[in-house]
Structures are given as C-alpha cells and as structure tokens.
Design an enzyme around this catalytic site. Sequence first.
Site, PDB file in Angstrom:
ATOM      1  N   PRO A 258       3.148   0.700  -4.303  1.00 11.19           N
ATOM      2  CG  PRO A 258       1.766  -1.142  -4.754  1.00 11.19           C
ATOM      3  CD  PRO A 258       3.204  -0.694  -4.780  1.00 11.19           C
ATOM      4  CB  CYS A 259       2.175   3.592   0.029  1.00 10.21           C
ATOM      5  SG  CYS A 259       2.440   5.130  -0.874  1.00 10.21           S
ATOM      6  CG  HIS A 260      -1.937   3.817  -4.491  1.00 13.84           C
ATOM      7  ND1 HIS A 260      -0.660   3.764  -5.000  1.00 13.84           N
ATOM      8  CD2 HIS A 260      -2.689   3.001  -5.285  1.00 13.84           C
ATOM      9  CE1 HIS A 260      -0.631   2.971  -6.058  1.00 13.84           C
ATOM     10  NE2 HIS A 260      -1.852   2.491  -6.248  1.00 13.84           N
TER      11      HIS A 260
END
Length: 293
Positions: A258-260
Amino acid sequence: MLAPTLENARPLEIAANDYETVRRAVEFVNRRFRDQPEVEEIARAAGVTPRALTDLFRRWCGLSPKAFLQAVTLDAARQVLAESDNVLEAAYELGFSGPGRLHDLFVVHESLSPGEWKTGAAGLIIRWGFHPSPFGRALAMATPRGLCGLAFADEGGEDEALADMRRRWPNAIYVEDPLATAPYAARIFNQDCWRPDDPLRIVFIGTDFEVRVWETLMRIPMGRATTYSAIAGHIDRPKAARAIGAAVGKNPMSFVVPCHRVLGKSGDLTGYHWGLTRKRAILGWEAGQVGGK
C-alpha cells in the site's frame, strides 16, 4: 489459491463499471474538495443524478458521497497522520507480519535473489492479464512463485500500463494468460477472500533496498498512513527520504503493497505512480472498509 468463479467475478465487474463514474466524481472532488461541494454538484460533474451517485458510492465503498468527500480532504489526511504516529513501530510491537490485519489483505512474501534481480529477471516467466477492479482495469502479473506485479489502467491505457511494467524486468519472458492471473485478481479485490488460511503469495523483484521499503509499506494498516521520513527512520536510513520516495514510486504491486498510504508531512497526497485521482479513490474506498460511514 482461490479459483475464479462467476460469483467472484461479477462483483468486480460491477465495481469496475462503477469506477468510471466514481473517477469523474473524484476528479471533481480533487479540484473542489476545499469548498466541500454539495452532492448535487458532484453528481452533476459525474453525469448522474444525486440519488444515483449516493447509491453508487454506498455500493462501491460503503460511504455516502459526502462522507467520502470528508474522508479524502487534507484535514482528514492530517488527522490520519496524527493518529498514525509510530504506526510502524506499533505494528511490530503487536506482532503483525505483513498486512494480515482486520480489513486488510493476508499476504506471505518472498524475494528474487540478488543474482536473479541483476540479470533483469532473465528467463523468468511472467504471466499477465487484465481484470476488472474497483479502481479501473487491473493488470495482474505472476511468476510460478506468486504475484509479482499489479498495475492500474484507465480504459484505452492498457498497452501503456503493460509497457511500463515490462520495463521493470526487461529480460523476463512475458506470456499473456488471463486465466492464470484471474485467481489473483479475485483474491485481491474480493474481501471475502482475505483469509489467513488462504494467503496471497507475492514475490518481490527489486534491489535489497527497494524490498526493505516495500516490506515496510506492508506494515501500514488500512485506515492509517505514514510519511517518507518515517519510513526512512524505521529502516535506519534517516537521511534517505528522497531514496525512500524513489523506492515507493517503483513499488510494482499497487494496492497489495500500500504505497498509497504514504503521505507528505503536512498530509498532502503527493505523487502516485497510477495517478492522484486513483490514490484518492483508494484511500476513500478504504475509509469505507474500516467503518468510516
């Protein structure tokens, strides 16, 4: 690994159809969120009635349009960051391994050896296919050892998305095989399949430093966020925030890793390889999953 079925696929197809309208609404919200526009304005920008928009958002993410708007404002991001202080350390203290937490994916991972990475994944067979998802067309890529890539594309952008992913591992052998990648898409986007007894197997293809960053991203729980500098400190590279940002930008598995959930220090969404509209949509969708109704 879960086999794809009509029951698993149909909700994804519905969500993918919903996303086109959601995307228009989110793009409008991107421009006007500081003004807190009314539902009628958002619906008009999305090309639907207010009632249809409300029904769509509740179906797509479990939130009303107004609640979604509130969840993706800068103030909300700042609050999430404030509440997420030391979230990475807390994840370790509680014994979390990967994002196997409530409302999140259960994942087991491994990495290609440094030697395999240095050759540009020479000879590695990567099967790929496009599938519907709640966030547009999803490109799933898999090796015999597990999922290695997940990208997103808007309609008409499939070729560009595939080319972008292929540039990451230029010497691999690519085989179009949506039947092989469909189970991964079903596993990733169907929450009923987020089970510890059926973990999603992924394989990282990157440098040692990139893999360390990606592993750290996996410890950010859904509904929480962190910053590039916090990640740098967590992996004992406090002056490497810029390098951290580059590694985050190279994350090959959107959503799964989850780089978001990485924000700027002030709560700004900052960059996202698959577009800020999609990042805002994912964060709002996740707000619905953790009960932010």
